[in-house]
Scaffold this active site. Structure first.
Site, PDB file in Angstrom:
ATOM      1  N   HIS A 229      -4.096  -5.414   8.873  1.00 17.44           N
ATOM      2  CA  HIS A 229      -3.463  -4.095   8.771  1.00 17.44           C
ATOM      3  C   HIS A 229      -4.060  -3.211   9.864  1.00 17.44           C
ATOM      4  O   HIS A 229      -5.167  -2.684   9.726  1.00 17.44           O
ATOM      5  CB  HIS A 229      -3.732  -3.517   7.382  1.00 17.44           C
TER       6      HIS A 229
ATOM      7  N   ASN B  30      -4.914   1.087   4.747  1.00 15.86           N
ATOM      8  CA  ASN B  30      -5.593   2.380   4.788  1.00 15.86           C
ATOM      9  C   ASN B  30      -5.216   3.304   3.637  1.00 15.86           C
ATOM     10  O   ASN B  30      -5.924   4.270   3.344  1.00 15.86           O
ATOM     11  CB  ASN B  30      -5.337   3.094   6.126  1.00 15.86           C
ATOM     12  N   HIS B  31      -4.097   3.019   2.943  1.00 11.76           N
ATOM     13  CA  HIS B  31      -3.718   3.819   1.782  1.00 11.76           C
ATOM     14  C   HIS B  31      -4.093   3.136   0.465  1.00 11.76           C
ATOM     15  O   HIS B  31      -3.595   3.526  -0.595  1.00 11.76           O
ATOM     16  CB  HIS B  31      -2.210   4.094   1.788  1.00 11.76           C
TER      17      HIS B  31
ATOM     18  N   HIS C 117       5.106  -0.615  10.348  1.00 17.81           N
ATOM     19  CA  HIS C 117       6.443  -0.608   9.735  1.00 17.81           C
ATOM     20  C   HIS C 117       7.558  -0.965  10.723  1.00 17.81           C
ATOM     21  O   HIS C 117       8.731  -0.848  10.391  1.00 17.81           O
ATOM     22  CB  HIS C 117       6.770   0.763   9.112  1.00 17.81           C
TER      23      HIS C 117
ATOM     24  N   GLU D 200       0.803  -1.225   0.000  1.00 12.21           N
ATOM     25  CA  GLU D 200       0.000   0.000   0.000  1.00 12.21           C
ATOM     26  C   GLU D 200       0.839   1.280   0.000  1.00 12.21           C
ATOM     27  O   GLU D 200       0.306   2.357  -0.246  1.00 12.21           O
ATOM     28  CB  GLU D 200      -0.951   0.020   1.195  1.00 12.21           C
TER      29      GLU D 200
END
Length: 258
Positions: free
Chosen positions: A150, A67-68, A177, A39
């Site tokens: 996620h 979310n992206h 991350h 993403e």
């Protein structure tokens, strides 16, 4: 069945590092299936058809997002056209491009990959716990089932792990991350890790130039983020799944650096 899950790939530099390292990794560990969260694979955030195709051509079998997912409009049609590119399943089904589930027929097994997104400190989507229960009611239970969760909150991720223990083969977390050191096989046989980590520049703030993140935090003003440049790493995890029981029998966390 050996499944390799790769943490969030950040920008062009992360994509290039994955392409450089993945063939050797697949060969060394005899990997059968590769899943990568993509993403953030486009420079400047999001995912584009170019970055998605780059990951597929580099040896990734399934790309998950988060979310992206829809940050870049040019990816919308790609979600509809490519079944191996998936978005969180708890987005509204009526008007959201793509699917949250990918089903693959391998030689020995049917593999189902499900993308799911958390709601604590995230977007107000359908409850991931209730949504995944409905999804699992409609999939072949004699399949290997892998979930990319996620999510932001470690508590939400851990809770989902135990909630689904024994019902799915493996769950790996993405989004923060930052790799966690809690990889394990849960009591009923589900492989689990709270967050796989990131594929991108080591000396960065989640792949972004640190000075830009510091400026945004300290000034509270909008800042245009740019991806960092430098030495890279690829955080990933290998789930070794029993072909008969569909449960994880071994789990191994790796960080590959150049």
């Amino acid at each position: 069945m050996k499944v390799l899950a790769i943490g969030d790939v950040v920008g062009n530099i992360g994509c290039e590092f994955l392409r450089e390292q993945l063939p050797k990794l697949k060969n060394s560990y005899e990997i059968d299936l590769v899943i990568a969260n993509g993403e953030n694979s486009a420079d400047g955030n999001g995912i584009t058809p170019f970055s998605a195709n780059y990951l597929f051509k580099s040896g990734v079998d399934v790309i998950t997002t988060g979310n992206h997912s829809f940050r870049r409009k040019e990816i919308y049609d790609k979600f509809d056209e490519d079944k191996n590119l998936i978005r969180p399943v708890n987005f509204p089904d009526s008007n959201t491009p793509g699917s949250g589930i990918c089903s693959l027929d391998m030689i020995k097994n049917k593999i189902i990959i499900i993308n799911l997104m958390g709601t604590i400190f995230m977007e107000n989507l359908d409850c991931p716990f209730k949504k995944i229960e409905k999804v699992l009611e409609n999939v072949d239970q004699n399949s290997i089932i892998i979930i990319d969760f996620h999510a932001e909150a470690t508590s939400e991720k851990r809770a989902l792990g135990f909630y689904l223990d024994g019902k799915v083969s493996a769950i790996f977390g993405t989004h923060t991350h930052v790799p966690t050191a809690d990889e394990c096989i849960l009591p009923k046989g589900t492989g689990y890790i709270t967050d796989v980590g990131m594929t991108g520049v080591i000396d960065s703030a989640l792949g972004v130039k640190p000075e830009l993140v510091i400026k945004k935090i300290t000034t509270k003003m909008p800042v245009r983020f740019e991806n960092a440049i430098g030495k890279c790493k690829m955080d990933c995890i290998i789930f070794d799944i029993d072909d008969n029981t569909k449960k994880t029998k071994k789990i191994q966390r790796l960080t590959i650096v150049n």
